[in-house]
Design a protein around this motif. Sequence first.
Motif, short mmCIF file in Angstrom:
data_model
loop_
_atom_site.label_atom_id
_atom_site.label_comp_id
_atom_site.label_asym_id
_atom_site.label_seq_id
_atom_site.Cartn_x
_atom_site.Cartn_y
_atom_site.Cartn_z
N UNK A 1 -1.43 5.38 -1.65
CA UNK A 1 -0.11 5.85 -2.11
C UNK A 1 0.50 4.98 -3.23
N UNK A 2 0.24 3.67 -3.22
CA UNK A 2 0.84 2.79 -4.22
C UNK A 2 0.33 3.06 -5.63
N UNK A 3 -0.91 3.55 -5.73
CA UNK A 3 -1.54 3.85 -7.02
C UNK A 3 -1.50 2.67 -8.01
N UNK A 4 -1.86 1.49 -7.49
CA UNK A 4 -1.95 0.29 -8.34
C UNK A 4 -3.19 -0.48 -7.94
N UNK A 5 -3.68 -1.28 -8.88
CA UNK A 5 -4.74 -2.21 -8.52
C UNK A 5 -4.20 -3.24 -7.53
N UNK A 6 -5.10 -3.75 -6.69
CA UNK A 6 -4.81 -4.98 -5.93
C UNK A 6 -5.46 -6.12 -6.68
N UNK B 1 8.69 6.73 -1.76
CA UNK B 1 8.50 6.70 -0.31
C UNK B 1 9.47 5.70 0.31
N UNK B 2 10.71 6.12 0.48
CA UNK B 2 11.73 5.17 0.93
C UNK B 2 11.52 4.66 2.36
N UNK C 1 0.78 -1.23 0.00
CA UNK C 1 0.00 0.00 0.00
C UNK C 1 0.82 1.29 0.00
N UNK C 2 1.98 1.28 0.68
CA UNK C 2 2.78 2.50 0.83
C UNK C 2 3.85 2.64 -0.23
N UNK C 3 4.01 1.65 -1.12
CA UNK C 3 5.23 1.62 -1.93
C UNK C 3 4.96 1.60 -3.42
#
Length: 285
Positions: free
Chosen positions: A215-220, A177-178, A169-171
């Motif tokens: 934040x990841x901006x991708x589908x799950x 977002x290191x 989710x954060x990456x």
Amino acid sequence: MLTDYHLHLRPDDLDARARDHFTEDNIARYRAVADERGIAELGVSEHVYRFEQALDVWRHPFWQENARDDLDAYCEFVRSRSDLRLGIEADFVPGGEDRMANLLDERDFDYVLGSIHFLREDSIDMDDYSVWDRGHSPQEIWRRYFQTLAEAARSGLFDILAHPDLVKIWSPADPTNPERPRPEGDPRRYYEPAIEAIAEAGIAVEVSTSGLRKPVRELYPAESFLEMCVDAGAPIALSSDAHRPEDVGADYVQALELLDRVGIGELCVFERRTRRLEPIGAVVG
Ligand SMILES: [Zn+2]
Ligand SMILES: [Zn+2]
């Protein structure tokens, strides 16, 4: 036919009260957006931890803070005052399987979404109680996350595994977002134990557009995870995880493109915890 089975009738804020959101007017707002977007089958899946009965299963401080509403009043409202499928989003609580089974079996849900939001006491997707502040490596967090997902699949508690790679989710893949990075290299080695469990359990897997709003901006899940699910013969459920009407069916165009690329032409439909598959068919818009 399109579905949206992972809907919340309110935001996650504590001040979003049941009495203001579990209303026929609010459901009409969700239904109106679904109609616009050609989604016929809707189901609601409130978080289990917002109900007092969840404290019989787990007493994490976050759950104690959230457990305010009556689960049976929610079920009764959805059954008697709406045409929505009755679902629930239930966390997998290792060690609490029997207690969660009791809570679920006592009610006539159409389906149960299984989620991993915590690794033991630590949260994956919230700043509070965050597992990312505990000094673990991303490798360790990912390994534990997918092992827990495997346990959830095998537990027999759930019909659908929700947002199956939530741990990302954060990456974003392009790392900005290191602080909460994803492990380097091919992620499939982390997925493998979960895919094996999914295949054995015959559980459905959710494709969710909610990652696009994080934040990841991708589908799950990731495309490679979904390909592995397809190879394992897992049926797929499609959802937005909307917490407000305007997000019902959000970004389904992207989700449908993904489903098409990996060769999925049918979606799960549930009634009283019995599953069948319906062709996606021609999609409007
Ligand atoms: Zn969730
Ligand atoms: Zn949710």
